[in-house]
Enzyme design. Structure first.
Site, PDB file in Angstrom:
ATOM      1  N   ASP A  39      -1.797   1.429   1.763  1.00  0.00           N
ATOM      2  CA  ASP A  39      -3.509   0.744   2.649  1.00  0.00           C
ATOM      3  C   ASP A  39      -2.827   2.636   3.140  1.00  0.00           C
ATOM      4  O   ASP A  39      -2.418   3.209   4.038  1.00  0.00           O
ATOM      5  CB  ASP A  39      -2.329  -0.015   3.642  1.00  0.00           C
ATOM      6  CG  ASP A  39      -3.318  -1.301   4.161  1.00  0.00           C
ATOM      7  OD1 ASP A  39      -3.388  -2.673   4.071  1.00  0.00           O
ATOM      8  OD2 ASP A  39      -4.526  -0.311   4.948  1.00  0.00           O
ATOM      9  N   ASP A  65      -5.579   6.442   0.844  1.00  0.00           N
ATOM     10  CA  ASP A  65      -6.574   5.818   0.927  1.00  0.00           C
ATOM     11  C   ASP A  65      -6.981   5.252  -0.708  1.00  0.00           C
ATOM     12  O   ASP A  65      -6.594   6.708  -1.612  1.00  0.00           O
ATOM     13  CB  ASP A  65      -7.886   6.946   1.462  1.00  0.00           C
ATOM     14  CG  ASP A  65      -9.126   6.118   1.062  1.00  0.00           C
ATOM     15  OD1 ASP A  65      -8.873   5.915   0.171  1.00  0.00           O
ATOM     16  OD2 ASP A  65      -9.514   6.938   1.936  1.00  0.00           O
ATOM     17  N   VAL A  66      -6.831   4.095  -1.553  1.00  0.00           N
ATOM     18  CA  VAL A  66      -7.006   3.966  -2.537  1.00  0.00           C
ATOM     19  C   VAL A  66      -7.780   4.234  -3.355  1.00  0.00           C
ATOM     20  O   VAL A  66      -8.608   4.286  -4.646  1.00  0.00           O
ATOM     21  CB  VAL A  66      -6.620   2.255  -2.716  1.00  0.00           C
ATOM     22  CG1 VAL A  66      -4.869   2.061  -2.470  1.00  0.00           C
ATOM     23  CG2 VAL A  66      -7.276   1.616  -2.289  1.00  0.00           C
ATOM     24  N   TYR A 156     -20.720  -6.954  -3.524  1.00  0.00           N
ATOM     25  CA  TYR A 156     -19.702  -7.339  -3.851  1.00  0.00           C
ATOM     26  C   TYR A 156     -19.603  -7.634  -4.643  1.00  0.00           C
ATOM     27  O   TYR A 156     -18.256  -7.906  -5.649  1.00  0.00           O
ATOM     28  CB  TYR A 156     -19.377  -7.721  -2.618  1.00  0.00           C
ATOM     29  CG  TYR A 156     -17.615  -8.330  -2.670  1.00  0.00           C
ATOM     30  CD1 TYR A 156     -17.155  -7.647  -2.160  1.00  0.00           C
ATOM     31  CD2 TYR A 156     -17.488  -9.692  -2.876  1.00  0.00           C
ATOM     32  CE1 TYR A 156     -15.495  -8.068  -2.134  1.00  0.00           C
ATOM     33  CE2 TYR A 156     -16.491 -10.318  -3.171  1.00  0.00           C
ATOM     34  CZ  TYR A 156     -15.341  -9.670  -2.666  1.00  0.00           C
ATOM     35  OH  TYR A 156     -14.335 -10.145  -2.742  1.00  0.00           O
ATOM     36  N   LYS A 160     -17.097  -6.931  -8.105  1.00  0.00           N
ATOM     37  CA  LYS A 160     -15.889  -7.646  -8.942  1.00  0.00           C
ATOM     38  C   LYS A 160     -16.119  -8.234  -9.868  1.00  0.00           C
ATOM     39  O   LYS A 160     -15.172  -8.550 -10.861  1.00  0.00           O
ATOM     40  CB  LYS A 160     -15.776  -8.716  -7.659  1.00  0.00           C
ATOM     41  CG  LYS A 160     -15.102  -8.756  -6.283  1.00  0.00           C
ATOM     42  CD  LYS A 160     -14.078  -8.133  -6.717  1.00  0.00           C
ATOM     43  CE  LYS A 160     -13.268  -8.084  -4.734  1.00  0.00           C
ATOM     44  NZ  LYS A 160     -11.680  -7.717  -5.079  1.00  0.00           N
ATOM     45  N   THR A 191      -8.670 -14.842   5.799  1.00  0.00           N
ATOM     46  CA  THR A 191      -8.557 -13.315   5.820  1.00  0.00           C
ATOM     47  C   THR A 191      -9.331 -13.451   7.307  1.00  0.00           C
ATOM     48  O   THR A 191      -9.956 -13.866   7.191  1.00  0.00           O
ATOM     49  CB  THR A 191      -7.830 -12.694   5.143  1.00  0.00           C
ATOM     50  OG1 THR A 191      -9.178 -12.932   4.912  1.00  0.00           O
ATOM     51  CG2 THR A 191      -7.403 -13.156   4.368  1.00  0.00           C
TER      52      THR A 191
HETATM   53  N1  LIG Z   1     -10.150 -13.209   1.402  1.00  0.00           N
HETATM   54  C1  LIG Z   1     -11.218 -13.950   1.474  1.00  0.00           C
HETATM   55  O1  LIG Z   1     -11.969 -14.448   0.847  1.00  0.00           O
HETATM   56  C2  LIG Z   1     -11.023 -13.176  -0.190  1.00  0.00           C
HETATM   57  C3  LIG Z   1     -12.250 -13.804  -1.433  1.00  0.00           C
HETATM   58  C4  LIG Z   1     -11.645 -13.497  -2.672  1.00  0.00           C
HETATM   59  C5  LIG Z   1     -11.046 -11.892  -3.238  1.00  0.00           C
HETATM   60  N2  LIG Z   1     -10.274 -11.155  -1.456  1.00  0.00           N
HETATM   61  C6  LIG Z   1      -9.970 -10.073  -2.324  1.00  0.00           C
HETATM   62  O2  LIG Z   1      -8.893 -10.109  -2.222  1.00  0.00           O
HETATM   63  C7  LIG Z   1      -8.254  -8.616  -1.717  1.00  0.00           C
HETATM   64  C8  LIG Z   1      -7.847  -8.902  -0.685  1.00  0.00           C
HETATM   65  O3  LIG Z   1      -8.474  -9.867   0.965  1.00  0.00           O
HETATM   66  P1  LIG Z   1      -8.124  -9.770   2.276  1.00  0.00           P
HETATM   67  O4  LIG Z   1      -9.173 -11.398   2.658  1.00  0.00           O
HETATM   68  O5  LIG Z   1      -6.358 -10.197   2.834  1.00  0.00           O
HETATM   69  O6  LIG Z   1      -8.787  -8.945   3.076  1.00  0.00           O
HETATM   70  P2  LIG Z   1      -7.956  -7.966   4.279  1.00  0.00           P
HETATM   71  O7  LIG Z   1      -9.477  -7.414   4.329  1.00  0.00           O
HETATM   72  O8  LIG Z   1      -7.373  -9.229   5.155  1.00  0.00           O
HETATM   73  O9  LIG Z   1      -7.264  -6.958   3.710  1.00  0.00           O
HETATM   74  C9  LIG Z   1      -7.671  -5.314   3.478  1.00  0.00           C
HETATM   75  C10 LIG Z   1      -6.640  -4.437   3.247  1.00  0.00           C
HETATM   76  O10 LIG Z   1      -7.806  -3.200   2.449  1.00  0.00           O
HETATM   77  C11 LIG Z   1      -7.124  -2.454   3.252  1.00  0.00           C
HETATM   78  N3  LIG Z   1      -7.972  -1.010   2.837  1.00  0.00           N
HETATM   79  C12 LIG Z   1      -9.616  -1.334   2.671  1.00  0.00           C
HETATM   80  N4  LIG Z   1      -9.598  -0.409   1.916  1.00  0.00           N
HETATM   81  C13 LIG Z   1      -8.629   0.383   2.009  1.00  0.00           C
HETATM   82  C14 LIG Z   1      -8.818   1.847   1.226  1.00  0.00           C
HETATM   83  N5  LIG Z   1      -9.811   2.751   0.999  1.00  0.00           N
HETATM   84  N6  LIG Z   1      -7.030   2.667   1.178  1.00  0.00           N
HETATM   85  C15 LIG Z   1      -6.282   1.196   1.099  1.00  0.00           C
HETATM   86  N7  LIG Z   1      -6.669   0.119   1.954  1.00  0.00           N
HETATM   87  C16 LIG Z   1      -7.401  -0.448   1.998  1.00  0.00           C
HETATM   88  C17 LIG Z   1      -7.189  -2.430   4.638  1.00  0.00           C
HETATM   89  O11 LIG Z   1      -6.537  -1.173   5.746  1.00  0.00           O
HETATM   90  C18 LIG Z   1      -6.733  -4.551   4.315  1.00  0.00           C
HETATM   91  O12 LIG Z   1      -4.851  -4.170   4.872  1.00  0.00           O
HETATM   92  C19 LIG Z   1      -9.889  -8.036  -1.450  1.00  0.00           C
HETATM   93  O13 LIG Z   1     -10.077  -6.825  -2.803  1.00  0.00           O
HETATM   94  C20 LIG Z   1     -10.593  -8.606  -1.761  1.00  0.00           C
HETATM   95  O14 LIG Z   1     -11.952  -8.639  -2.001  1.00  0.00           O
HETATM   96  C21 LIG Z   1     -10.847 -12.074  -1.420  1.00  0.00           C
END
Ligand SMILES: NC(=O)c1ccc[n+]([C@@H]2O[C@H](COP(=O)([O-])OP(=O)(O)OC[C@H]3O[C@@H](n4cnc5c(N)ncnc54)[C@H](O)[C@@H]3O)[C@@H](O)[C@H]2O)c1
Length: 260
Positions: A39, A65-66, A156, A160, A191
């Site tokens: 992360d 940084d992924v 987005y 996806k 979240t």
């Molecule tokens: N929250 C929702 O409603 C939801 C719904 C469907 C899908 N998603 C997907 O599920 C996944 C997790 O979502 P979440 O809600 O837990 O997100 P979140 O925002 O709580 O966490 C995302 C994490 O990704 C890390 N991150 C971002 N860019 C980065 C990078 N370049 N390198 C390394 N780390 C990086 C951030 O530091 C953070 O810790 C995401 O892919 C999101 O698109 C989320």
């Protein structure tokens, strides 16, 4: 209740510092997995690692940084040196910002596609290289937005939908190597991501930001949002032999909003 163990399964979780990634990191460690968090956010990720170590679990943080291949590759090597072979990999790092299509900038395109799609591609390559010869499981966090279009979410959704095609193609290429690749497609999980998105969605629908999540609930057949346990249960299922004949599939965690 699902009590399946993940003893000694070495698991990389990108985005493990927050939201679903953090929840999966803790639950996997509780069930005996050795967890490596990739992360950008050092403080939050270290907190997750501390919490895991406090209950006797095994976890470490690798600042990554992924979107940068060299960082992924270097830290992947460190994980296999530290823990041995990598058995499972979850790509949960993600980014989302809503904007009307004509206001969506090239910068927003690059950022969203890089974090959600390019990083998943790079991490899957690192994971597959590690898993060749012994097999493993990869889970990519897609979304309901990877299956269903949404205005103001053009980029987005594109990212996806891309994760779906990417995951299924890798699944096909490596099915006979014992490497299974599946996606989880959640609806709304409250979240940190939604702490910002609710203001953007409120603008789109002319709602009060606090009305946004209840508004979504009304339109879901089960009338509730996804909770983190729904996500961790799905991830455990996709990582264990309970799902041994599943690859290239998605679990639609949407309370009935999409049926396919
Ligand atoms: N929250 C929702 O409603 C939801 C719904 C469907 C899908 N998603 C997907 O599920 C996944 C997790 O979502 P979440 O809600 O837990 O997100 P979140 O925002 O709580 O966490 C995302 C994490 O990704 C890390 N991150 C971002 N860019 C980065 C990078 N370049 N390198 C390394 N780390 C990086 C951030 O530091 C953070 O810790 C995401 O892919 C999101 O698109 C989320």
């Amino acid at each position: 209740m699902n009590t399946e163990r993940l003893d000694d399964k070495v698991t990389v979780i990108t985005g493990g510092g927050s939201g679903m990634g953090a929840a999966m990191a803790k639950e996997f460690a509780k069930r005996g997995a050795k967890v490596a968090i990739f992360d950008l956010n050092e403080e939050k990720s270290q907190k997750v690692v501390d919490e895991i170590q406090a209950f006797g679990g095994t976890a470490s943080f690798y600042k990554t940084d992924v979107t940068v291949k060299a960082q992924i590759d270097e830290n992947t090597c460190k994980v296999s040196e530290e823990y041995g072979r990598i058995n499972s990999w979850i790509n949960s790092a993600g980014f989302s910002k809503m904007a009307p299509f004509l206001d969506s900038s090239e910068e927003l395109w690059d950022l969203t596609i890089n974090v959600n799609l390019k990083a998943t591609f790079l991490c899957c390559q690192a994971a597959v290289r590690e898993m060749l010869g012994h097999g493993g499981t990869i889970i990519n966090m897609s979304s309901l937005s990877g299956k269903k279009p949404s205005s103001w979410q053009t980029i987005y959704c594109a990212s996806k939908y891309g994760v779906q095609g990417l995951s299924q193609s890798i699944a096909k290429e490596f099915a006979d190597e014992g490497i299974r690749v599946n996606t989880i497609c959640p609806g709304i999980v409250p979240t940190e991501m939604w702490e910002k998105l609710k203001y953007e969605y409120a603008k789109k629908r002319d709602l009060d930001p606090e009305e946004v999540l209840p508004y979504f609930k009304k339109n879901i057949p089960m009338h509730k949002l996804v909770d983190l346990k729904n996500v961790t249960d799905a991830a455990i299922f996709l990582t264990t032999d309970s799902s041994s004949y599943l690859t290239g599939q998605s679990i639609n965690l949407v309370g009935g909003e999409l049926m396919e």
